[in-house]
Scaffold this motif. Structure first.
Motif, mmCIF file in Angstrom:
data_model
loop_
_atom_site.group_PDB
_atom_site.id
_atom_site.type_symbol
_atom_site.label_atom_id
_atom_site.label_comp_id
_atom_site.label_asym_id
_atom_site.label_seq_id
_atom_site.Cartn_x
_atom_site.Cartn_y
_atom_site.Cartn_z
ATOM 1 N N LYS A 1 33.049 -10.048 -20.188
ATOM 2 C CA LYS A 1 31.838 -9.979 -21.162
ATOM 3 C C LYS A 1 31.535 -8.534 -21.358
ATOM 4 O O LYS A 1 30.930 -8.337 -22.369
ATOM 5 C CB LYS A 1 30.767 -10.888 -20.666
ATOM 6 C CG LYS A 1 31.143 -12.472 -20.963
ATOM 7 C CD LYS A 1 30.362 -13.399 -20.398
ATOM 8 C CE LYS A 1 30.150 -14.874 -20.767
ATOM 9 N NZ LYS A 1 29.443 -15.536 -20.137
ATOM 10 N N ARG A 2 31.318 -8.005 -20.315
ATOM 11 C CA ARG A 2 30.548 -6.493 -20.066
ATOM 12 C C ARG A 2 31.299 -5.470 -20.979
ATOM 13 O O ARG A 2 31.143 -4.814 -21.798
ATOM 14 C CB ARG A 2 30.403 -5.947 -18.647
ATOM 15 C CG ARG A 2 29.025 -6.542 -18.277
ATOM 16 C CD ARG A 2 28.765 -5.775 -17.127
ATOM 17 N NE ARG A 2 29.663 -5.929 -15.892
ATOM 18 C CZ ARG A 2 29.304 -6.808 -14.872
ATOM 19 N NH1 ARG A 2 28.272 -7.771 -15.108
ATOM 20 N NH2 ARG A 2 30.143 -7.165 -14.081
ATOM 21 N N VAL A 3 32.877 -5.470 -20.577
ATOM 22 C CA VAL A 3 33.812 -4.847 -21.584
ATOM 23 C C VAL A 3 33.827 -5.142 -22.778
ATOM 24 O O VAL A 3 33.881 -4.225 -23.772
ATOM 25 C CB VAL A 3 35.226 -4.835 -20.710
ATOM 26 C CG1 VAL A 3 36.089 -4.266 -21.690
ATOM 27 C CG2 VAL A 3 35.215 -4.376 -19.498
ATOM 28 N N ALA A 4 33.857 -6.647 -23.104
ATOM 29 C CA ALA A 4 33.802 -6.950 -24.737
ATOM 30 C C ALA A 4 32.604 -6.277 -25.358
ATOM 31 O O ALA A 4 32.683 -5.987 -26.588
ATOM 32 C CB ALA A 4 33.730 -8.665 -24.708
ATOM 33 N N GLU A 5 31.272 -6.378 -24.739
ATOM 34 C CA GLU A 5 30.227 -5.849 -25.135
ATOM 35 C C GLU A 5 30.263 -4.311 -25.684
ATOM 36 O O GLU A 5 29.745 -3.992 -26.695
ATOM 37 C CB GLU A 5 29.048 -6.260 -24.496
ATOM 38 C CG GLU A 5 28.450 -7.386 -24.100
ATOM 39 C CD GLU A 5 27.309 -7.586 -23.200
ATOM 40 O OE1 GLU A 5 27.140 -6.531 -22.560
ATOM 41 O OE2 GLU A 5 27.037 -8.627 -22.811
ATOM 42 N N VAL A 6 31.088 -3.409 -25.046
ATOM 43 C CA VAL A 6 31.155 -2.193 -25.196
ATOM 44 C C VAL A 6 32.256 -2.100 -26.416
ATOM 45 O O VAL A 6 32.132 -1.140 -27.097
ATOM 46 C CB VAL A 6 31.507 -1.511 -23.890
ATOM 47 C CG1 VAL A 6 31.783 0.174 -24.165
ATOM 48 C CG2 VAL A 6 30.300 -1.695 -22.765
ATOM 49 N N HIS A 7 33.417 -2.657 -26.007
ATOM 50 C CA HIS A 7 34.790 -2.349 -26.712
ATOM 51 C C HIS A 7 35.189 -3.387 -27.767
ATOM 52 O O HIS A 7 36.275 -3.064 -28.353
ATOM 53 C CB HIS A 7 35.953 -1.953 -25.694
ATOM 54 C CG HIS A 7 35.736 -0.912 -24.684
ATOM 55 N ND1 HIS A 7 36.133 0.405 -25.022
ATOM 56 C CD2 HIS A 7 35.183 -1.102 -23.495
ATOM 57 C CE1 HIS A 7 35.607 1.052 -24.016
ATOM 58 N NE2 HIS A 7 35.211 0.625 -22.926
ATOM 59 N N ASN B 1 36.890 -10.355 -27.509
ATOM 60 C CA ASN B 1 35.771 -11.375 -27.704
ATOM 61 C C ASN B 1 36.470 -12.672 -27.727
ATOM 62 O O ASN B 1 36.106 -13.730 -27.230
ATOM 63 C CB ASN B 1 35.089 -11.265 -29.257
ATOM 64 C CG ASN B 1 34.382 -10.003 -29.289
ATOM 65 O OD1 ASN B 1 33.505 -9.499 -28.463
ATOM 66 N ND2 ASN B 1 34.737 -9.130 -30.214
ATOM 67 N N GLN B 2 37.647 -12.724 -28.057
ATOM 68 C CA GLN B 2 38.598 -13.905 -27.912
ATOM 69 C C GLN B 2 38.818 -14.286 -26.149
ATOM 70 O O GLN B 2 39.029 -15.249 -25.947
ATOM 71 C CB GLN B 2 39.790 -13.889 -28.567
ATOM 72 C CG GLN B 2 40.775 -15.313 -28.627
ATOM 73 C CD GLN B 2 42.020 -14.883 -29.642
ATOM 74 O OE1 GLN B 2 42.235 -13.915 -30.111
ATOM 75 N NE2 GLN B 2 42.715 -16.273 -29.774
#
Length: 245
Positions: A103-109, A117-118
């Motif tokens: 989730k943290r990586v998805a928020e940034v990238h 996000n998927q």
């Protein structure tokens, strides 16, 4: 043993003989856990892998990595303990932390890499389904199969399972294993074989590494159950369950 003899074995039997073969199958995209009952020739065809190359790699692995964990030689109760204490505990300990990292990586990238996000949804759904799966094993299947094993060792008889036969919950476990196998093959493709993009930060790269390790552990779990434990459970039931006659 000539390398061509591997072609007369199932994928699961090859991994049972030497678990290090799992790395060869992973490299060639061959399903050794859910697809463990397939003959190697058929598995190579499905994966689009060259059979000669696969056999040669398996032979090298056998000669150089014969010290892999011999799961197939372990007693049944020890294998159940291993699945419970390594895999079940591992999923529950590592899964939530990994989901938070994703989730943290998805928020940034996620803007530049929408597949992240998927991935959040896919992995969250997996953890939910896995928890249900683990509880079925812990509360229904494994306690009964511990009893089957102990009765067999004492040459005693036990009552028939309340599900009718141990094959019924095993059928459910097989189906759920297949669903997770399909999901993680999709995740692997979605994540480009867990190869980080050029703009990935250190956290992104670490998340991919841990995600691949999580998948490898899950596939080991599925292999042990599908190709070693479940056939043993069926055999033990035939020996230990009381006859109606």
């Amino acid at each position: 043993m000539d390398s061509s003899n591997f072609m007369n074995m199932t994928v699961g039997a090859i991994v049972n003989e030497n678990f290090a073969a799992a790395r060869v199958f992973k490299y060639y995209g061959i399903d050794y856990c859910c697809g463990g009952s397939a003959m190697l020739a058929d598995a190579c065809c499905v994966a689009g892998a060259d059979p000669d190359s696969v056999c040669k790699a398996l032979m090298v692995t056998r000669e150089t990595e014969g010290g892999a964990i011999p799961f197939a030689a372990w007693p049944t109760d020890l294998l159940i303990d291993y699945v419970l204490k390594i895999h079940h505990r591992g999923i529950r300990a590592k899964g939530p932390k990994l989901l938070a990292d994703i989730k943290r990586v998805a928020e940034v990238h996620g803007g530049a890499h929408p597949e992240l996000n998927q991935l959040v949804t896919l992995f969250a759904d997996s953890l939910e389904d896995l928890e249900s799966h683990l509880q079925k094993e812990e509360q229904v299947l494994f306690p009964y199969c511990y009893n089957l094993y102990e009765a067999s060792m004492r040459k005693e008889r036990v009552e028939q399972m309340h599900c009718g036969t141990v094959a019924n919950p095993i059928r459910v476990m097989h189906s759920e294993h297949a669903d997770e196998g399909t999901r993680y093959k999709f995740i692997r493709n979605l994540m480009n074989g867990f190869t980080a993009p050029d703009d990935a930060c250190a956290s992104y790269k670490l998340m991919l590494l841990e995600l691949e390790e999580f998948m490898d552990g899950l596939f080991e779990h599925i292999h042990i159950e599908n190709n070693i434990l479940f056939p043993r459970f069926v055999h033990l039931e035939k020996k230990a369950v009381k006859s109606d006659e």
